[in-house]
Design a protein around this motif. Sequence first.
Motif, PDB file in Angstrom:
ATOM      1  N   LYS A 260       4.965  -0.523  -0.609  1.00 41.88           N
ATOM      2  CA  LYS A 260       4.374   0.784  -0.307  1.00 41.88           C
ATOM      3  C   LYS A 260       3.887   0.865   1.133  1.00 41.88           C
ATOM      4  CE  LYS A 260       3.059   1.486  -5.112  1.00 41.88           C
ATOM      5  NZ  LYS A 260       1.931   1.451  -6.069  1.00 41.88           N
ATOM      6  N   LEU A 261       3.250  -0.194   1.614  1.00 39.24           N
ATOM      7  CA  LEU A 261       2.759  -0.185   2.988  1.00 39.24           C
ATOM      8  C   LEU A 261       3.918  -0.177   3.987  1.00 39.24           C
ATOM      9  CD1 LEU A 261      -0.240  -2.650   2.641  1.00 39.24           C
ATOM     10  CD2 LEU A 261      -0.371  -0.187   3.078  1.00 39.24           C
ATOM     11  N   PHE A 262       5.016  -0.834   3.654  1.00 44.11           N
ATOM     12  CA  PHE A 262       6.169  -0.854   4.560  1.00 44.11           C
ATOM     13  C   PHE A 262       6.705   0.554   4.791  1.00 44.11           C
ATOM     14  CE2 PHE A 262      10.616  -1.381   5.750  1.00 44.11           C
ATOM     15  CZ  PHE A 262      10.511  -2.307   6.783  1.00 44.11           C
ATOM     16  N   THR A 263       6.667   1.400   3.770  1.00 46.37           N
ATOM     17  CA  THR A 263       7.170   2.769   3.946  1.00 46.37           C
ATOM     18  C   THR A 263       6.304   3.554   4.926  1.00 46.37           C
ATOM     19  OG1 THR A 263       5.921   3.731   2.105  1.00 46.37           O
ATOM     20  CG2 THR A 263       8.107   2.824   1.597  1.00 46.37           C
ATOM     21  N   ARG A 264       5.045   3.159   5.107  1.00 44.20           N
ATOM     22  CA  ARG A 264       4.125   3.835   6.024  1.00 44.20           C
ATOM     23  C   ARG A 264       4.000   3.114   7.362  1.00 44.20           C
ATOM     24  NH1 ARG A 264       0.548   7.651   4.423  1.00 44.20           N
ATOM     25  NH2 ARG A 264       1.021   8.464   2.374  1.00 44.20           N
TER      26      ARG A 264
ATOM     27  N   LYS B 263      -2.586   5.764  -1.904  1.00 44.38           N
ATOM     28  CA  LYS B 263      -3.438   6.861  -2.367  1.00 44.38           C
ATOM     29  C   LYS B 263      -4.545   7.193  -1.371  1.00 44.38           C
ATOM     30  CE  LYS B 263      -4.694   5.358  -6.470  1.00 44.38           C
ATOM     31  NZ  LYS B 263      -5.159   5.272  -7.866  1.00 44.38           N
ATOM     32  N   TYR B 264      -4.869   6.249  -0.498  1.00 44.32           N
ATOM     33  CA  TYR B 264      -5.974   6.422   0.435  1.00 44.32           C
ATOM     34  C   TYR B 264      -5.505   6.766   1.848  1.00 44.32           C
ATOM     35  CZ  TYR B 264      -8.434   4.359  -3.459  1.00 44.32           C
ATOM     36  OH  TYR B 264      -8.930   4.112  -4.709  1.00 44.32           O
ATOM     37  N   LEU B 265      -4.205   6.829   2.032  1.00 39.00           N
ATOM     38  CA  LEU B 265      -3.644   7.221   3.327  1.00 39.00           C
ATOM     39  C   LEU B 265      -3.321   8.701   3.296  1.00 39.00           C
ATOM     40  CD1 LEU B 265      -1.256   4.176   3.785  1.00 39.00           C
ATOM     41  CD2 LEU B 265      -3.187   4.732   5.268  1.00 39.00           C
ATOM     42  N   GLU B 266      -3.687   9.390   4.354  1.00 36.99           N
ATOM     43  CA  GLU B 266      -3.381  10.814   4.431  1.00 36.99           C
ATOM     44  C   GLU B 266      -1.871  11.002   4.465  1.00 36.99           C
ATOM     45  OE1 GLU B 266      -5.418  12.433   7.801  1.00 36.99           O
ATOM     46  OE2 GLU B 266      -7.321  11.562   7.160  1.00 36.99           O
ATOM     47  N   LYS B 267      -1.422  12.119   3.914  1.00 33.75           N
ATOM     48  CA  LYS B 267       0.003  12.422   3.875  1.00 33.75           C
ATOM     49  C   LYS B 267       0.591  12.365   5.288  1.00 33.75           C
ATOM     50  CE  LYS B 267       3.366  15.762   2.256  1.00 33.75           C
ATOM     51  NZ  LYS B 267       3.606  17.045   1.622  1.00 33.75           N
ATOM     52  N   GLY B 268       1.659  11.610   5.425  1.00 37.69           N
ATOM     53  CA  GLY B 268       2.350  11.505   6.704  1.00 37.69           C
ATOM     54  C   GLY B 268       1.743  10.525   7.686  1.00 37.69           C
ATOM     55  N   SER B 269       0.608   9.922   7.350  1.00 38.89           N
ATOM     56  CA  SER B 269      -0.009   8.988   8.299  1.00 38.89           C
ATOM     57  C   SER B 269       0.796   7.689   8.363  1.00 38.89           C
ATOM     58  CB  SER B 269      -1.467   8.712   7.939  1.00 38.89           C
ATOM     59  OG  SER B 269      -1.562   8.094   6.682  1.00 38.89           O
ATOM     60  N   ILE B 270       0.778   7.097   9.537  1.00 38.01           N
ATOM     61  CA  ILE B 270       1.534   5.874   9.819  1.00 38.01           C
ATOM     62  C   ILE B 270       0.540   4.767  10.137  1.00 38.01           C
ATOM     63  CG2 ILE B 270       3.195   4.816  11.416  1.00 38.01           C
ATOM     64  CD1 ILE B 270       4.433   6.964   9.627  1.00 38.01           C
ATOM     65  N   ILE B 271       0.795   3.575   9.595  1.00 39.76           N
ATOM     66  CA  ILE B 271      -0.062   2.432   9.912  1.00 39.76           C
ATOM     67  C   ILE B 271       0.658   1.526  10.904  1.00 39.76           C
ATOM     68  CG2 ILE B 271      -1.307   2.516   7.719  1.00 39.76           C
ATOM     69  CD1 ILE B 271       0.360   0.073   6.829  1.00 39.76           C
TER      70      ILE B 271
ATOM     71  N   VAL C 297      -4.626  -1.653   7.880  1.00 36.14           N
ATOM     72  CA  VAL C 297      -5.086  -1.968   6.531  1.00 36.14           C
ATOM     73  C   VAL C 297      -5.458  -3.447   6.445  1.00 36.14           C
ATOM     74  CG1 VAL C 297      -4.368  -2.166   4.103  1.00 36.14           C
ATOM     75  CG2 VAL C 297      -3.673  -0.165   5.460  1.00 36.14           C
ATOM     76  N   ASP C 298      -6.642  -3.709   5.903  1.00 35.96           N
ATOM     77  CA  ASP C 298      -6.982  -5.063   5.479  1.00 35.96           C
ATOM     78  C   ASP C 298      -6.812  -5.039   3.964  1.00 35.96           C
ATOM     79  OD1 ASP C 298      -7.928  -7.547   4.817  1.00 35.96           O
ATOM     80  OD2 ASP C 298      -9.824  -7.362   5.893  1.00 35.96           O
ATOM     81  N   ALA C 299      -5.706  -5.589   3.504  1.00 38.01           N
ATOM     82  CA  ALA C 299      -5.333  -5.484   2.094  1.00 38.01           C
ATOM     83  C   ALA C 299      -6.183  -6.366   1.187  1.00 38.01           C
ATOM     84  CB  ALA C 299      -3.854  -5.820   1.930  1.00 38.01           C
TER      85      ALA C 299
ATOM     86  N   SER D  27     -10.061  -1.029   4.144  1.00 43.13           N
ATOM     87  CA  SER D  27     -10.325  -2.389   3.714  1.00 43.13           C
ATOM     88  C   SER D  27     -10.458  -2.421   2.187  1.00 43.13           C
ATOM     89  CB  SER D  27     -11.609  -2.895   4.380  1.00 43.13           C
ATOM     90  OG  SER D  27     -11.837  -4.242   4.082  1.00 43.13           O
ATOM     91  N   PHE D  28      -9.529  -3.127   1.542  1.00 44.65           N
ATOM     92  CA  PHE D  28      -9.427  -3.135   0.077  1.00 44.65           C
ATOM     93  C   PHE D  28      -9.893  -4.453  -0.527  1.00 44.65           C
ATOM     94  CE2 PHE D  28      -6.392  -0.014   1.443  1.00 44.65           C
ATOM     95  CZ  PHE D  28      -6.453   0.958   0.472  1.00 44.65           C
TER      96      PHE D  28
END
Length: 186
Positions: free
Chosen positions: A120-124, A82-90, A24-26, A49-50
């Motif tokens: 939120k990103l830390f959880t993924r 909201k833009y990450l697929e369910k269960g996807s990991i970054i 992710v580029d936040a 990229s947000f």
Amino acid sequence: MLERVLPYAKSLAKDIVQPGDIVVDATCGNGHDTAFLAELTGPRGRVLSFDIQSQALENAKKRCHLLENIEFIPDSHANAEKYLEKGSIIKAAMFNLGYLPKGDKTVTTEYQSTISAIKKLFTRLDAGGRIIIVVYHGHPEGKIEKEALTEFLTRWPQKEAQILEYRFINQQNDAPYILCIEKSRK
């Protein structure tokens, strides 16, 4: 020689990001980190990229026009999940806080959305993954954001993450610095 702040931020990502990873580029800005991350992840990877400013997204699209693994998202980084697929990991997320270089300096990142995005990103985030934050605090909102981030991150449980602060302490004019959250391997 000690690495300057921006090259060191990139090396923190380069050390862990592999082809095929999701990153992710936040804070898209002018697209420098977006392009860098897209090259690291390769054509099988994915870069989200947000940015909330259409000018930033347009600038980044021009810079990245040959790269096909980027999704440009006109939304706040606080809504990244909201833009990450369910269960996807970054594997990594990069933030450059402040305002768009050569843009409207009244539009800045704000600590509330930044902290929300980090949580939120830390959880993924994958174990060993990193959230890399370049803090620009040479403007009024930047000083508020810096203080809020420092308070928030110093309270983070050590069992969950190691948090690095990388800065040069003898520079003038509120020089930018790095905060890096590395998720513990359990």
